[in-house]
Design a protein around this motif. Structure first.
Motif, mmCIF file in Angstrom:
data_model
loop_
_atom_site.group_PDB
_atom_site.id
_atom_site.type_symbol
_atom_site.label_atom_id
_atom_site.label_comp_id
_atom_site.label_asym_id
_atom_site.label_seq_id
_atom_site.Cartn_x
_atom_site.Cartn_y
_atom_site.Cartn_z
ATOM 1 N N ALA A 1 64.790 14.267 -15.522
ATOM 2 C CA ALA A 1 63.386 14.405 -15.145
ATOM 3 C C ALA A 1 63.011 15.891 -15.247
ATOM 4 C CB ALA A 1 63.166 13.882 -13.724
ATOM 5 N N ALA B 1 62.272 9.164 -11.290
ATOM 6 C CA ALA B 1 61.168 8.344 -10.798
ATOM 7 C C ALA B 1 61.571 6.876 -10.853
ATOM 8 C CB ALA B 1 59.927 8.577 -11.666
ATOM 9 N N TYR C 1 66.000 8.650 -6.116
ATOM 10 C CA TYR C 1 64.718 8.283 -6.705
ATOM 11 C C TYR C 1 63.585 8.570 -5.730
ATOM 12 C CZ TYR C 1 65.072 3.820 -4.077
ATOM 13 O OH TYR C 1 65.187 2.872 -3.096
ATOM 14 N N GLY D 1 59.000 9.984 -5.885
ATOM 15 C CA GLY D 1 57.849 10.329 -6.702
ATOM 16 C C GLY D 1 56.914 9.175 -6.959
ATOM 17 N N GLY D 2 57.180 8.030 -6.359
ATOM 18 C CA GLY D 2 56.327 6.860 -6.537
ATOM 19 C C GLY D 2 56.966 5.658 -5.880
ATOM 20 N N ILE E 1 50.359 7.346 -9.541
ATOM 21 C CA ILE E 1 51.668 7.861 -9.919
ATOM 22 C C ILE E 1 52.166 7.050 -11.111
ATOM 23 C CG2 ILE E 1 54.023 8.338 -9.173
ATOM 24 C CD1 ILE E 1 52.984 8.637 -6.346
ATOM 25 N N GLY F 1 56.274 8.680 -12.510
ATOM 26 C CA GLY F 1 56.695 9.788 -11.663
ATOM 27 C C GLY F 1 55.765 10.983 -11.707
#
Length: 514
Positions: free
Chosen positions: A203, A251, A277, A279-280, A413, A416
């Motif tokens: 990422a 993500a 994980y 970010g969303g 989102i 991510g």
């Protein structure tokens, strides 16, 4: 303490341990990395003439130079401004101008002679641009090294730009103290990093993935940049099998793609140690399938740019505890508060609510930002009463597990990455045929969410969706543009004239869920 001391300490204790890898190929030991960092820092203060506290922007995809530049910036007493390499040139220009960056390190696509560079230089006339793949950059590493600059704990280290609901990016000010507290909490709340581990940057290093470098520098682990420089499920599988004990931040959509690839090949994620994980939203069915395919390798974190990577965490143990009577509820949560912060769910007056009641999520602790760069109004609106007001809505259960209920800031989102509707709406409203517009997120099997736009045209005018697409591509990053346009006679509104975005979102909900 200056964060550069983390690298210097490890280089003294474990000088020959491999530090940087490009794919499976080791390109630098810790001692070699530390020497290059000290030399580049010398060039930043010497040949480049930068003074303590000046901002240095990084417009780079994932590459080995990213890590050495971050530490060189701090070694020299400067401030890093990581920029998403997928942003539109105009968006980059705003960040450069707002931060008044003195120096920009770019990739090949933004070389000093490019049209984009000319735009940026016009915004910041004293800006110098150095491409990391040319001779000017290599010469920096041959400069005379300097000692690590002194830094107070609250000195600015990382200036991260995150858009708000107004659509204008805001510079989140993160200090050396903020980032060190985040780093130490990883060991207590997320995972145990070991010298034999590797952190895989699949990422963007400009975001959360890059922030996990500190943990792995501290223990002398390997830093692996995939040769693709991006997320590629097949490449990750092969790197994990070859290098072993790799951890990565991803993500939820990335996790889903990795799980699909592993399942298709009949594997189990061999060589992957931990996938953190965030970010969303990770949908419950996806989390269950990931556990079934990959086994006990998952940790979830919930954070914001304003309290990076550290609000709550759902541990490996909680993921694996299938015999717990509320296992599914916990798997659908974002876990419990990190040890370095206090987290409450509050009512409109900031009063803490009991378990089961829904309210805004508030956070305080050493990871919470100092404020927004040159934006006292936004700072006052977000940091008040001693708390960071996240704008997210959720509730605790009786055991301290937090479940997110909604995102009051309407952020979308996608894969991510954050898409802020107001920013897209302002671009679309520039078209003379557009009278009103509302951008919302709809579910996407590939990206988690994607943006769509509801448009009201000025009668009798009309506008093709392709024209609106082109307008977006001229002003904002490609990933932010709406994937579909729906033309309406009017937008649904309440008695006060506010657009009812929930009414628009319901159009995309599966039957039985609205």
């Amino acid at each position: 303490m200056n964060l550069a001391h983390l690298l210097a300490r490890t280089a003294r204790v474990f000088p020959e341990r491999p530090a940087l890898l490009l794919g499976t190929r080791a390109i630098s030991s810790y001692s070699g990395l530390a020497r290059r960092v000290a030399a580049i820092a010398g060039a930043l203060r010497g040949a480049c003439g930068l003074q303590a506290g000046e901002r240095v922007a990084l417009l780079l995809g994932n590459c080995p130079q990213y890590l050495e530049l971050l530490y060189a910036i701090w070694h020299a007493g400067l401030v890093a401004v990581p920029i998403n390499s997928k942003l539109h040139a105009r968006e980059v220009a705003f960040i450069l101008e707002d931060s008044q960056a003195s120096l920009l390190f770019s990739g090949a696509g933004a070389a000093p002679s490019s049209p984009a560079a000319a735009m940026w230089s016009a915004c910041v006339p004293r800006l110098r641009i150095i491409a990391v793949d040319d001779g000017d950059y290599q010469r920096l590493a041959t400069s005379e090294p300097i000692a690590i600059s002194a830094a107070a704990p609250d000195d600015l280290a990382w200036l991260f730009y995150t858009s708000g609901t107004t659509g204008r990016p805001k510079g989140v000010m993160l200090s050396h103290r903020n980032l060190l507290a985040m780093t130490l909490s990883y060991f207590a709340d997320v995972d145990q990093a070991l010298p034999a581990d590797g952190i895989l940057y699949a990422a963007p290093m400009s975001h959360g993935a890059g922030m996990y470098n500190f943990v792995h520098v501290l223990v002398g682990a390997r830093h692996v940049v995939p040769e693709s420089g991006a997320f590629d499920a097949a490449e990750i599988i092969e790197l994990a099998r070859s290098l072993r004990q790799l951890s990565l931040f991803a993500a939820p959509t990335m996790v889903r793609r990795l799980v699909d690839r592993v399942a298709a090949r009949g594997g189990d994620g061999e060589g992957i140690k931990t996938i953190v994980y965030g970010g969303g939203p990770m949908y419950l069915a996806d989390a269950q399938r990931a556990l079934a395919v990959l086994g006990n390798r998952l940790v979830q974190i919930y954070g914001q740019g304003e309290s990076p990577m550290t609000i709550t965490a759902l541990s490996r143990q909680h993921h694996a505890d299938r015999d717990h009577p509320r296992h599914l509820e916990r798997l659908a949560s974002v876990g419990v508060a990190h040890s370095v912060v206090e987290v409450i769910v509050a009512d409109a007056n900031g009063r803490s609510l009991p378990a089961g009641e829904v309210g805004e999520i508030l956070v305080r602790g050493d990871t919470v930002m100092q404020g927004y760069w040159h934006n006292p109004q936004a700072t006052a609106a977000t940091l008040y009463g001693g708390w960071l007001h996240t704008g997210d809505v959720g509730s605790f259960d009786g055991d301290g597990f937090l479940t997110l209920r909604d995102r009051s800031k309407d952020v979308i989102i996608s894969g991510g990455a954050n898409i802020y509707p107001r920013e897209v709406e302002e671009v679309l409203l520039q078209h003379p045929a557009v009278a009103e517009v509302a951008v919302v997120g709809r579910p996407s099997t590939e990206w988690g969410e994607e943006a769509v736009a509801f448009v009201v045209c000025r009668p009798p005018m009309t506008v093709p969706g392709g024209d609106l697409d082109q307008l977006c591509l001229q002003s904002i990053a490609r990933f932010k543009r709406p994937r579909a346009y729906f033309f309406l006679a009017e937008l649904p509104k309440n008695h006060y004239g506010k657009v009812l975005k929930n009414e628009l979102r319901r159009r995309f909900m599966p039957p039985g869920e609205n």
